[in-house]
Scaffold this motif. Structure first.
Motif, PDB file in Angstrom:
ATOM      1  N   PRO A 287       0.814  -1.218   0.000  1.00 20.07           N
ATOM      2  CA  PRO A 287       0.000   0.000   0.000  1.00 20.07           C
ATOM      3  C   PRO A 287       0.844   1.263   0.000  1.00 20.07           C
ATOM      4  O   PRO A 287       1.945   1.310   0.533  1.00 20.07           O
ATOM      5  CB  PRO A 287      -0.823  -0.123   1.288  1.00 20.07           C
ATOM      6  CG  PRO A 287      -0.026  -1.020   2.166  1.00 20.07           C
ATOM      7  CD  PRO A 287       0.679  -1.968   1.254  1.00 20.07           C
ATOM      8  N   ALA A 288       0.289   2.302  -0.622  1.00 21.57           N
ATOM      9  CA  ALA A 288       0.925   3.619  -0.668  1.00 21.57           C
ATOM     10  C   ALA A 288      -0.198   4.639  -0.727  1.00 21.57           C
ATOM     11  O   ALA A 288      -1.352   4.327  -0.439  1.00 21.57           O
ATOM     12  CB  ALA A 288       1.862   3.719  -1.863  1.00 21.57           C
ATOM     13  N   ALA A 320      -0.989   0.795   7.677  1.00 20.19           N
ATOM     14  CA  ALA A 320       0.063   1.675   8.173  1.00 20.19           C
ATOM     15  C   ALA A 320       1.377   0.919   8.330  1.00 20.19           C
ATOM     16  O   ALA A 320       2.449   1.391   7.927  1.00 20.19           O
ATOM     17  CB  ALA A 320      -0.359   2.290   9.505  1.00 20.19           C
ATOM     18  N   ARG A 321       1.295  -0.254   8.916  1.00 22.35           N
ATOM     19  CA  ARG A 321       2.499  -1.065   9.106  1.00 22.35           C
ATOM     20  C   ARG A 321       3.134  -1.405   7.765  1.00 22.35           C
ATOM     21  O   ARG A 321       4.358  -1.275   7.587  1.00 22.35           O
ATOM     22  CB  ARG A 321       2.141  -2.347   9.854  1.00 22.35           C
ATOM     23  CG  ARG A 321       3.300  -3.313  10.058  1.00 22.35           C
ATOM     24  CD  ARG A 321       2.858  -4.563  10.835  1.00 22.35           C
ATOM     25  NE  ARG A 321       3.995  -5.448  11.083  1.00 22.35           N
ATOM     26  CZ  ARG A 321       4.415  -6.374  10.210  1.00 22.35           C
ATOM     27  NH1 ARG A 321       3.790  -6.526   9.045  1.00 22.35           N
ATOM     28  NH2 ARG A 321       5.454  -7.137  10.509  1.00 22.35           N
ATOM     29  N   ALA A 322       2.309  -1.809   6.788  1.00 21.74           N
ATOM     30  CA  ALA A 322       2.831  -2.180   5.483  1.00 21.74           C
ATOM     31  C   ALA A 322       3.478  -0.989   4.778  1.00 21.74           C
ATOM     32  O   ALA A 322       4.497  -1.135   4.103  1.00 21.74           O
ATOM     33  CB  ALA A 322       1.711  -2.768   4.625  1.00 21.74           C
ATOM     34  N   VAL A 323       2.893   0.187   4.929  1.00 19.79           N
ATOM     35  CA  VAL A 323       3.469   1.395   4.329  1.00 19.79           C
ATOM     36  C   VAL A 323       4.865   1.653   4.886  1.00 19.79           C
ATOM     37  O   VAL A 323       5.811   1.953   4.147  1.00 19.79           O
ATOM     38  CB  VAL A 323       2.548   2.606   4.577  1.00 19.79           C
ATOM     39  CG1 VAL A 323       3.275   3.916   4.293  1.00 19.79           C
ATOM     40  CG2 VAL A 323       1.300   2.510   3.714  1.00 19.79           C
ATOM     41  N   ILE A 360       7.031   6.707  11.973  1.00 20.91           N
ATOM     42  CA  ILE A 360       7.298   5.523  12.789  1.00 20.91           C
ATOM     43  C   ILE A 360       6.984   5.807  14.256  1.00 20.91           C
ATOM     44  O   ILE A 360       6.374   4.992  14.955  1.00 20.91           O
ATOM     45  CB  ILE A 360       8.763   5.075  12.621  1.00 20.91           C
ATOM     46  CG1 ILE A 360       9.018   4.590  11.196  1.00 20.91           C
ATOM     47  CG2 ILE A 360       9.116   3.970  13.625  1.00 20.91           C
ATOM     48  CD1 ILE A 360      10.483   4.350  10.879  1.00 20.91           C
ATOM     49  N   GLY A 361       7.396   6.971  14.719  1.00 16.51           N
ATOM     50  CA  GLY A 361       7.112   7.336  16.100  1.00 16.51           C
ATOM     51  C   GLY A 361       5.629   7.428  16.383  1.00 16.51           C
ATOM     52  O   GLY A 361       5.148   6.970  17.430  1.00 16.51           O
ATOM     53  N   ARG A 362       4.864   8.009  15.469  1.00 13.68           N
ATOM     54  CA  ARG A 362       3.421   8.116  15.663  1.00 13.68           C
ATOM     55  C   ARG A 362       2.770   6.737  15.615  1.00 13.68           C
ATOM     56  O   ARG A 362       1.837   6.450  16.361  1.00 13.68           O
ATOM     57  CB  ARG A 362       2.807   9.036  14.607  1.00 13.68           C
ATOM     58  CG  ARG A 362       3.303  10.471  14.656  1.00 13.68           C
ATOM     59  CD  ARG A 362       3.177  11.066  16.064  1.00 13.68           C
ATOM     60  NE  ARG A 362       1.789  11.029  16.515  1.00 13.68           N
ATOM     61  CZ  ARG A 362       1.419  10.784  17.771  1.00 13.68           C
ATOM     62  NH1 ARG A 362       2.321  10.544  18.706  1.00 13.68           N
ATOM     63  NH2 ARG A 362       0.137  10.778  18.090  1.00 13.68           N
ATOM     64  N   TYR A 363       3.252   5.875  14.707  1.00 15.32           N
ATOM     65  CA  TYR A 363       2.726   4.510  14.632  1.00 15.32           C
ATOM     66  C   TYR A 363       2.935   3.774  15.949  1.00 15.32           C
ATOM     67  O   TYR A 363       2.022   3.121  16.466  1.00 15.32           O
ATOM     68  CB  TYR A 363       3.411   3.760  13.488  1.00 15.32           C
ATOM     69  CG  TYR A 363       3.040   2.300  13.406  1.00 15.32           C
ATOM     70  CD1 TYR A 363       1.846   1.898  12.822  1.00 15.32           C
ATOM     71  CD2 TYR A 363       3.890   1.322  13.918  1.00 15.32           C
ATOM     72  CE1 TYR A 363       1.498   0.553  12.744  1.00 15.32           C
ATOM     73  CE2 TYR A 363       3.558  -0.024  13.848  1.00 15.32           C
ATOM     74  CZ  TYR A 363       2.361  -0.404  13.258  1.00 15.32           C
ATOM     75  OH  TYR A 363       2.017  -1.734  13.191  1.00 15.32           O
ATOM     76  N   ALA A 364       4.134   3.894  16.511  1.00 16.63           N
ATOM     77  CA  ALA A 364       4.419   3.230  17.785  1.00 16.63           C
ATOM     78  C   ALA A 364       3.542   3.778  18.903  1.00 16.63           C
ATOM     79  O   ALA A 364       3.023   3.023  19.741  1.00 16.63           O
ATOM     80  CB  ALA A 364       5.893   3.392  18.134  1.00 16.63           C
TER      81      ALA A 364
END
Length: 627
Positions: A287-288, A320-323, A360-364
């Motif tokens: 995904p993108a 999100a993880r895949a992106v 990455i920080g926001r995802y975590a």
């Protein structure tokens, strides 16, 4: 959420200034105006994308409906021709336009006969369905539907030369081996429509005239409640094409699923969740997101700036993880490729990789998924190490103060990257304020996530240098660039907001927000204060004129996100801050948010009518301020 009546629909200027969009999840789309007038070269019912949307081709441009009621003939299309004539003018019969669960719907009122049209695309396939329904009629009517065809680059035009290759197929035809169109009662024909005019291209200083091929017509006799279905699909198209009614039903079902997943209940929230999905695309690598419609493909800076709003604010955590994993695999010399829209990958952004670390920080923070963070530790360390030690285009940390510098003559590497005749309008060489805010926040975030004392110490040193070098005296906010070729730049720009808004922002006072007061509008923030000599309040004209104003006063809706962050962090009032953007959902790119608007009031929308980071930051800001 989006509903327009006769006073807008019947006004050609008003109805043609409002655009609709449906997408296929691959970067392709169908797009047009409320009036039915094709005002852009990009408007059509089947626009087919290469992976990631970096290139697109326009196929089925339009379907021209004609209703026969006894001896009476009513043409429902609206067309404009070189020379200025509008014929037919079917918008005069248009009584209603709605976007219902992401599906655009028109109703033409012909007295005792009402005809409806709905348009949807398949998700994951370049296929579009157009569903006509006779809502009311005292007796059977005849509906004739003429497909107008081409096959060309979406950025160009095609003029008549010979006859295009049109082959017979079950219930319709195949155009130049590129796409197939099916429907009821197909009758082959063939004729050029010469001199089709696109007024918006003329306003943009571009060629506005092309020719389209009328391939024949579909025909159906319909009583009240009857339907006629047209489907167009790009290759491969073996076997029966999906029914238009099924595509419409599936699109509505998907919209309801997206709304439930996002957990939104108010009308604006529901519409924004659907709008966010229009930018998310599947590519062979995962995904993108497309940066904007109709002319942008995937841009890493836009993707990472949009990341939290498009994926985390809508609870699309798996995507999100895949992106992030996909992006991490593409890091080169500590940088992300910015775009392939020019035909090749270009590593020409000084901030894309730093936005990636921020994402990455926001995802975590949102998901707690530290396994994915650790899987990305290698790319993160490479990014920060190469930025510190040096990478392309002079991007490197200054050993004297730890601040990030960038620049190379002739290049514009920050998000303010417009060029005129190959020369950057806002080069911003040196130490740009938002780059250093991102740099410090990335170092501090990596220090927390990876347990790195080295990055923590470097972040502290750079933050101290930032406060020493960027803060202007007497509460005047922050310099936009320091240590540039001409020294320090005090221009009042919104970039300084990131020094307050980011999770590890180096500034904790209100001076940057106060300095940005002249930039704030109901649609976002100006890119330069009106008091500055270089300010341009109008964003229109030919390419050079528009690019010269792009970052010199033009309003950018995405900046409402950093402004909302800064206000929330400092406890500043935000009542009504987002009202103008929520109203904007029904003003231009219907159900979405434009790329830009003019700096001067009344802030007419400009740029892409449908822009990813504008939608994403409004989504994120709404969630932030509702918390």
């Amino acid at each position: 959420m989006i509903a327009l009546g006769r006073q807008v629909c019947g006004d050609l200027a008003a109805a043609s200034a409002r655009e609709w969009l449906v997408t296929d999840g691959l970067g392709g789309y169908a797009m047009g105006t409320v009036s039915g007038l094709r005002t852009r070269r990009y408007h059509g019912l089947l626009v087919v994308a290469e992976p990631g949307g970096s290139a697109r081709r326009l196929g089925l441009a339009a379907i021209e409906p004609v209703v026969r009621i006894g001896d009476r003939t009513v043409r429902l299309a609206t067309d404009e021709w070189a020379g200025g004539s509008v014929d037919p003018a079917g918008h005069r019969h248009l009584a209603e336009f709605r976007i219902d669960e992401g599906v655009p719907r028109w109703r033409w009122d012909l007295g005792d006969v009402v005809v409806q049209r709905e348009i949807a695309m398949a998700h994951g396939r370049a296929a579009a369905g157009v569903l006509f329904t006779v809502v009311r009629a005292p007796h059977e009517i005849t509906l004739e539907l003429t497909p107008l065809c081409t096959w060309r680059d979406a950025h160009g035009e095609r003029t008549a030369y010979g006859e295009p290759a049109v082959a017979a197929a079950a219930d319709g035809f195949v155009f130049e081996d590129a796409y197939r169109v099916t429907g009821p009662g197909w009758r082959p024909g063939g004729d050029w429509y010469h001199g089709v005019y696109a007024r918006e291209e003329a306003a943009r200083g571009l060629n506005a005239v092309e020719d389209l091929w009328a391939a024949g017509r579909f025909e159906a006799g319909l009583a009240s409640g009857g339907t006629a279905e047209i489907t167009a699909a790009a290759t491969p198209f073996d076997g029966a094409l999906p029914a238009a009614a099924g595509l419409v039903a599936a699109a509505r079902k998907r919209a309801r699923k997206l709304v439930r997943q996002a957990g939104v209940r108010d009308p604006a929230g529901r519409q924004l969740a659907i709008a966010a999905d229009q930018f998310v695309v599947d590519t062979p690598a995962g995904p993108a997101a497309v940066a904007g419609y109709p002319w942008f493909g995937e841009w890493s800076r836009d993707l990472m700036t949009s990341f939290e709003g498009l994926f985390l604010s809508t609870n699309r955590h798996a995507d999100a993880r895949a992106v992030l994993l996909r992006a991490g695999a593409t890091v080169s010399e500590g940088m992300l490729a910015n775009t392939a829209d020019t035909g090749t990958l270009e590593y020409n952004t000084a901030d894309g990789a730093l936005w990636f670390v921020h994402a990455i920080g926001r995802y975590a923070a949102v998901t707690g998924d530290l396994d994915t963070v650790h899987a990305l530790a290698g790319p993160v360390v490479e990014i920060l190490t190469r930025h510190r030690d040096g990478t392309r285009f002079g991007i490197a940390a200054d050993p004297a103060d730890g601040l990030l510098s960038q620049g190379k003559p002739g290049f514009a590497l920050t998000w303010m990257d417009a060029r005129v005749d190959g020369r950057p309008v806002t080069e911003r060489r040196g130490k740009a304020v938002e780059l250093n805010a991102l740099w410090i926040s990335a170092l501090a975030s990596a220090a927390e996530l990876l347990g790195s004392a080295e990055f923590a110490a470097y972040a502290d040193r750079a933050a101290a240098s930032f406060r020493r070098r960027f803060v202007r005296p007497y509460g005047a906010g922050l310099f936009d660039v320091v240590d540039g070729p001409a020294g320090d730049d005090p221009a009042v720009r919104p970039n300084q907001l990131l020094a307050v808004s980011l999770p590890h922002a180096p500034i904790r006072d209100a001076a940057p927000v106060s300095a940005c007061a002249p930039l704030l509008t109901s649609l976002g923030l100006r890119s330069l204060a009106p008091s500055e000599p270089a300010y341009r309040g109008v964003h229109r004209g030919g390419p050079a004129e528009r690019d010269a104003a792009y970052h010199q006063g033009t309003v950018w809706p995405w900046l409402i996100g950093p402004y909302a962050d800064a206000c929330a962090r400092l406890g500043l009032p935000t009542a009504g801050l987002l009202d103008g953007l929520e109203l904007h959902l029904a003003e231009w790119g219907l159900g979405s948010v434009s790329e830009t608007a003019e700096g001067d009031a009344p802030h007419a929308a400009t740029g892409c009518p449908f822009q990813a980071w504008s939608v994403a930051e409004l989504l994120r800001a709404r969630r932030l301020l509702a918390a």
